[in-house]
Design a protein around this motif. Sequence first.
Motif, short mmCIF file in Angstrom:
data_model
loop_
_atom_site.label_atom_id
_atom_site.label_comp_id
_atom_site.label_asym_id
_atom_site.label_seq_id
_atom_site.Cartn_x
_atom_site.Cartn_y
_atom_site.Cartn_z
N ASP A 107 -57.22 -18.01 -6.31
CA ASP A 107 -58.20 -17.72 -5.99
C ASP A 107 -58.67 -16.59 -7.40
O ASP A 107 -57.53 -15.73 -6.59
N PRO A 108 -59.75 -16.61 -8.00
CA PRO A 108 -59.63 -15.29 -8.17
C PRO A 108 -60.27 -14.34 -7.87
O PRO A 108 -60.61 -13.18 -8.05
N GLN A 109 -60.73 -14.08 -6.24
CA GLN A 109 -61.35 -13.23 -5.93
C GLN A 109 -60.35 -11.95 -5.93
O GLN A 109 -60.81 -10.82 -5.93
N PRO A 110 -59.22 -11.77 -4.98
CA PRO A 110 -58.49 -10.77 -5.36
C PRO A 110 -58.22 -10.35 -6.49
O PRO A 110 -57.94 -8.40 -6.53
N LEU A 111 -58.01 -10.66 -7.51
CA LEU A 111 -57.66 -10.01 -9.19
C LEU A 111 -58.84 -9.52 -9.53
O LEU A 111 -59.01 -8.66 -10.46
N LEU A 112 -60.34 -10.13 -8.95
CA LEU A 112 -61.66 -9.54 -9.26
C LEU A 112 -61.07 -8.09 -9.83
O LEU A 112 -62.30 -7.61 -10.18
N ILE A 113 -61.40 -8.18 -7.86
CA ILE A 113 -61.90 -6.85 -6.98
C ILE A 113 -60.91 -5.74 -8.35
O ILE A 113 -61.11 -4.93 -8.28
N ASN A 114 -60.16 -5.90 -8.44
CA ASN A 114 -58.08 -4.92 -8.84
C ASN A 114 -59.63 -4.84 -9.92
O ASN A 114 -58.94 -3.68 -10.99
N ALA A 115 -59.46 -5.99 -11.50
CA ALA A 115 -59.43 -5.89 -12.56
C ALA A 115 -60.91 -5.08 -12.68
O ALA A 115 -61.68 -4.38 -14.17
N LEU A 116 -62.27 -5.23 -11.70
CA LEU A 116 -63.59 -4.31 -11.80
C LEU A 116 -63.37 -2.97 -11.88
O LEU A 116 -63.93 -2.04 -12.34
N ALA A 117 -62.60 -2.78 -11.12
CA ALA A 117 -62.04 -1.47 -11.03
C ALA A 117 -61.49 -0.60 -11.63
O ALA A 117 -61.34 0.99 -11.79
N GLN A 118 -60.54 -1.14 -12.41
CA GLN A 118 -60.20 -0.68 -13.60
C GLN A 118 -61.78 -0.83 -15.14
O GLN A 118 -60.83 -0.26 -16.07
N GLU A 119 -62.72 -1.36 -14.93
CA GLU A 119 -63.54 -1.55 -15.82
C GLU A 119 -63.19 -2.13 -16.89
O GLU A 119 -63.10 -2.10 -17.95
N LYS A 120 -62.85 -3.52 -15.98
CA LYS A 120 -62.52 -4.32 -17.27
C LYS A 120 -63.76 -5.26 -17.25
O LYS A 120 -64.44 -6.34 -16.02
N LYS A 121 -63.65 -5.94 -18.79
CA LYS A 121 -64.31 -7.34 -19.16
C LYS A 121 -64.12 -8.33 -18.97
O LYS A 121 -62.88 -9.48 -19.40
N VAL A 122 -64.74 -8.86 -17.43
CA VAL A 122 -64.15 -10.81 -16.62
C VAL A 122 -64.77 -11.40 -16.90
O VAL A 122 -66.52 -11.58 -15.82
N LEU A 123 -64.30 -12.60 -17.07
CA LEU A 123 -65.11 -13.65 -16.75
C LEU A 123 -64.12 -14.25 -15.49
O LEU A 123 -62.33 -14.55 -16.09
N SER A 124 -64.95 -15.05 -15.26
CA SER A 124 -63.96 -16.09 -13.86
C SER A 124 -64.39 -17.19 -13.72
O SER A 124 -65.59 -17.84 -14.17
N VAL A 125 -63.12 -18.24 -14.09
CA VAL A 125 -63.91 -19.65 -14.22
C VAL A 125 -63.30 -20.49 -13.18
O VAL A 125 -62.12 -20.44 -12.84
N VAL A 126 -64.15 -21.01 -12.41
CA VAL A 126 -63.63 -21.89 -11.05
C VAL A 126 -64.13 -23.34 -11.13
O VAL A 126 -65.78 -23.39 -11.13
N ASP A 127 -63.80 -24.33 -11.17
CA ASP A 127 -63.67 -25.39 -11.11
C ASP A 127 -62.93 -26.05 -10.40
O ASP A 127 -62.00 -25.97 -9.81
N ARG A 128 -63.76 -27.05 -9.47
CA ARG A 128 -63.03 -28.07 -8.67
C ARG A 128 -63.35 -29.00 -8.55
O ARG A 128 -64.13 -29.96 -7.96
N PHE A 129 -63.09 -29.42 -10.56
CA PHE A 129 -63.53 -30.98 -9.94
C PHE A 129 -62.08 -31.76 -9.25
O PHE A 129 -61.03 -31.56 -9.38
N CYS A 130 -62.79 -33.10 -9.19
CA CYS A 130 -62.33 -34.18 -8.79
C CYS A 130 -61.01 -34.55 -9.46
O CYS A 130 -61.45 -36.03 -10.23
N ILE A 131 -59.87 -34.16 -9.67
CA ILE A 131 -58.83 -34.61 -10.63
C ILE A 131 -57.61 -36.13 -10.05
O ILE A 131 -57.65 -35.91 -8.62
N ARG A 132 -57.54 -36.47 -10.85
CA ARG A 132 -55.96 -37.70 -10.19
C ARG A 132 -55.47 -36.98 -9.50
O ARG A 132 -53.62 -37.46 -10.64
N TYR A 133 -54.90 -36.20 -8.63
CA TYR A 133 -53.82 -35.37 -8.48
C TYR A 133 -53.66 -36.07 -7.11
O TYR A 133 -54.88 -36.40 -5.76
N VAL A 134 -53.05 -36.17 -6.23
CA VAL A 134 -52.17 -36.22 -4.68
C VAL A 134 -52.87 -35.26 -4.03
O VAL A 134 -53.19 -35.78 -2.58
#
Length: 180
Positions: A107-134
């Motif tokens: 979950d990137p959100q908690p880390l985003l809050i910290n990174a944005l507070a440090q004025e970083k240029k941040v890209l968040s990538v969240v995929d929920r592809f249906c993958i052949r996992y159990v």
Amino acid sequence: MTSLPTPDWHFEGTLSRPLGRQVATEARNMVFPLHSESDFIWEAGFTNSTHPVYTLPSTHYGFLDALLKEIDRSDLPVDLILMRLGSPTTLPLPARLLGPDVFLCLDPQPLLINALAQEKKVLSVVDRFCIRYVDEQGDNSISLSYWSPTGEPQGFHEPESFLAQQGIIKKTAHQRGEAR
């Protein structure tokens, strides 16, 4: 939980076809050891997704690797990439996913809050592809969001073009200040 500021760029889409080459691919998945009745009961407890499976771990990692390389080639200045990576596999990750500017997480959100507070240029990538996992239950969606303390408005065309070439249908994409 603290709410995030509006991203400078946001993209949402849905994977509409298999990733990668359209040829038969060896899955290379390791089968989880099922030895006892309780092992089988545990595995039977996972629900089947109602969404089609378009990728395997190997092609998924290849897609994420190619996406990050496309971001690297774009004009998008990025200090930190936060990438959701779900279920583990026994496959090695591509080198780009292990780069010093990439943080793999559930979950990137908690880390985003910290990174944005440090004025970083941040890209968040969240995929929920249906993958052949159990235990990976996806809906074939992907979202990318970008924040910059200086609000750079360039560099978004290349990632969007790449995603379209991969069979990802754009649901929405906007830059801060654009009408939605």
